[in-house]
Design an enzyme around this catalytic site. Structure first.
Site, short mmCIF file in Angstrom:
data_model
loop_
_atom_site.label_atom_id
_atom_site.label_comp_id
_atom_site.label_asym_id
_atom_site.label_seq_id
_atom_site.Cartn_x
_atom_site.Cartn_y
_atom_site.Cartn_z
N ASN A 1 56.45 37.91 -25.14
CA ASN A 1 55.24 38.53 -25.72
C ASN A 1 54.73 37.76 -26.93
O ASN A 1 54.34 38.34 -27.93
CB ASN A 1 55.53 39.99 -26.09
CG ASN A 1 54.26 40.77 -26.35
OD1 ASN A 1 53.24 40.55 -25.68
ND2 ASN A 1 54.28 41.66 -27.33
N SER B 1 61.89 52.38 -35.46
CA SER B 1 60.50 52.84 -35.51
C SER B 1 60.42 54.30 -35.92
O SER B 1 61.30 55.11 -35.58
CB SER B 1 59.90 52.68 -34.11
OG SER B 1 58.67 53.35 -34.03
N TYR C 1 60.49 54.33 -24.80
CA TYR C 1 60.55 53.33 -25.89
C TYR C 1 61.24 53.90 -27.12
O TYR C 1 62.17 53.30 -27.67
CB TYR C 1 59.12 52.86 -26.24
CG TYR C 1 59.05 52.11 -27.56
CD1 TYR C 1 59.62 50.85 -27.69
CD2 TYR C 1 58.45 52.69 -28.69
CE1 TYR C 1 59.59 50.18 -28.91
CE2 TYR C 1 58.40 52.02 -29.90
CZ TYR C 1 58.97 50.77 -30.00
OH TYR C 1 58.95 50.11 -31.20
N LYS D 1 65.05 53.09 -29.18
CA LYS D 1 65.28 52.85 -30.61
C LYS D 1 66.36 53.79 -31.14
O LYS D 1 67.24 53.39 -31.91
CB LYS D 1 63.98 53.04 -31.40
CG LYS D 1 62.91 52.01 -31.08
CD LYS D 1 63.30 50.64 -31.60
CE LYS D 1 62.36 49.55 -31.17
NZ LYS D 1 62.86 48.21 -31.44
#
Ligand code: NAD
Ligand code: UDP
Length: 332
Positions: A35, A124, A148, A152
């Protein structure tokens, strides 16, 4: 010190590279280019005067990581490598668990076998889920809403268990709020693939004419102007937080810590739009659209813990975030 940055050519890692190198550290980047663009390396060289060391490779390749840790005499690792698109993680959960959780386990195994036991991890604010109170401090319950966010939280649990099992580990998980902006040179910044999901890159592409108009997802939230409120933090403040985290790892007894990195202030979508119009002198056309599934009204940090323990505080204003984003967006 010799610092390995996994995912170091990405948005946040590239800015941390600059701050670490300017603080006198030797940065070694490992990135699989999933990415990011390899040209970031040349841009870093322009900013720094020479190119940081770069190894193209994957954190899941344990043997490769072990050889890098040994050959480069790594003292500490900053682990940015991971997939971060919330929507994609709902579509492809296995890919997210495999890359984020699997990749971290593989990295930690390599570190353990090479006796490198200091790591700063990119977590996050999404781990908190729907806020039960604001501002969010580190004691707020966690309940991530997406695969996602789950990756984390699972990684944080793994890191905590590891630190409990062997007190020679020094680990810090940094819970980022909403990183935006760019290095003030305009040479590095965020380069989303395709149409941006996040607000600031979307606004910047409307300002530059690449996209026709912004859709504001909802204007009847319980916020001062009805639009969503977030804690936007300048990516260079965030990057400086990593140097403070490194100092903390070396000067503190604690084996495992969690710190919010945010400004503590919340701004609405409309406030951001207005400020971006001002700094770019461009009209940001927008329309009010339906709320985005899974969005919350407001989310901002209590960043006191990082201020007290890491002696870190975000300094740059929302206006500066918009200015630096625009300089990067409108580069030649
Ligand atoms: P990014 O996608 O720009 O950078 C991540 C980098 O990791 C990319 O360069 C990618 O090529 C690399 N990568 C991915 N998987 C890899 C693998 N298996 N091996 C080696 N390299 C790999 O993302 P970013 O915005 O710089 O985010 C960095 C970290 O911070 C991520 O872990 C992300 O989840 C976390 N984070 C980001 C934000 C945000 O808003 N940007 C917010 C909170 C947390
Ligand atoms: N947002 C919006 N239009 C967009 C993208 C985002 O109105 O095209 C809003 C979103 O609803 C939220 C805020 O902007 O209130 C920040 O969204 P972003 O995706 O940047 O961050 P996150 O929601 O992950 O905190």
């Amino acid at each position: 010190m010799n610092i390995l940055l996994t995912g170091g050519l990405g948005y946040i890692g590239s800015h941390v590279t600059v701050v670490l190198a300017e603080a006198g550290h030797h940065v070694i980047i490992l990135d699989n280019l999933h990415n990011c663009k390899i040209e970031v390396l040349d841009r870093l060289a322009k900013i720094l005067g020479n190119s940081p060391a770069f190894i193209q490779g994957d954190v899941r390749n344990q043997l490769l990581v072990e050889s890098v840790l040994k050959d480069q005499k790594i003292d500490a690792v900053m682990h940015f490598a991971g997939l971060k698109a919330v929507g994609e993680s709902v579509q492809k959960p296995l890919m997210y668990y495999e890359n984020n959780v699997g990749g971290t386990i593989s990295l930690l195994q390599a570190m353990k076998s090479c006796q490198v036991k200091k790591i700063v991890f990119s977590s996050s604010a999404t781990v908190y889920g729907i806020p039960q109170y604001l501002p969010l401090d580190e004691k707020h319950p966690t309940n991530p809403e997406s695969p996602y966010g789950q990756t984390k939280l699972q990684i944080e649990a793994i890191l905590q268990d590891l630190a409990r099992s062997d007190q020679s580990w020094k680990i810090i998980a940094l819970r980022y709020f909403n990183p935006v902006g760019a290095h003030e040179s305009g040479l590095i910044g965020e380069e989303p693939n395709g149409i941006p999901n996040n607000l600031m890159p979307y606004i910047s592409q409307v300002a530059s004419g690449l996209l026709p108009k912004l859709k504001i997802f909802g204007n009847d939230y319980e916020t001062p102007d009805g639009t969503g409120v977030r804690d936007y933090i300048h990516v260079m403040d965030l990057a400086e937080g990593h140097v403070c985290a490194l100092n903390y790892l070396y000067n503190n007894e604690s084996e495992f810590s969690i710190m919010n990195l945010g400004t503590g202030a919340g701004y609405s979508v409309l406030e951001l739009v207005k400020l971006y119009q001002k700094v770019s002198s461009r009209k940001i056309t927008y329309e009010i659209a339906a709320k985005r599934a899974g969005d919350i009204a407001a989310c901002y940090a209590n960043a006191d813990k990082a201020a007290v323990h890491m002696v870190w505080k975000a300094k740059r204003s929302l206006e500066k975030m918009c200015e630096d984003s625009w300089r990067w967006q409108s580069r030649g």
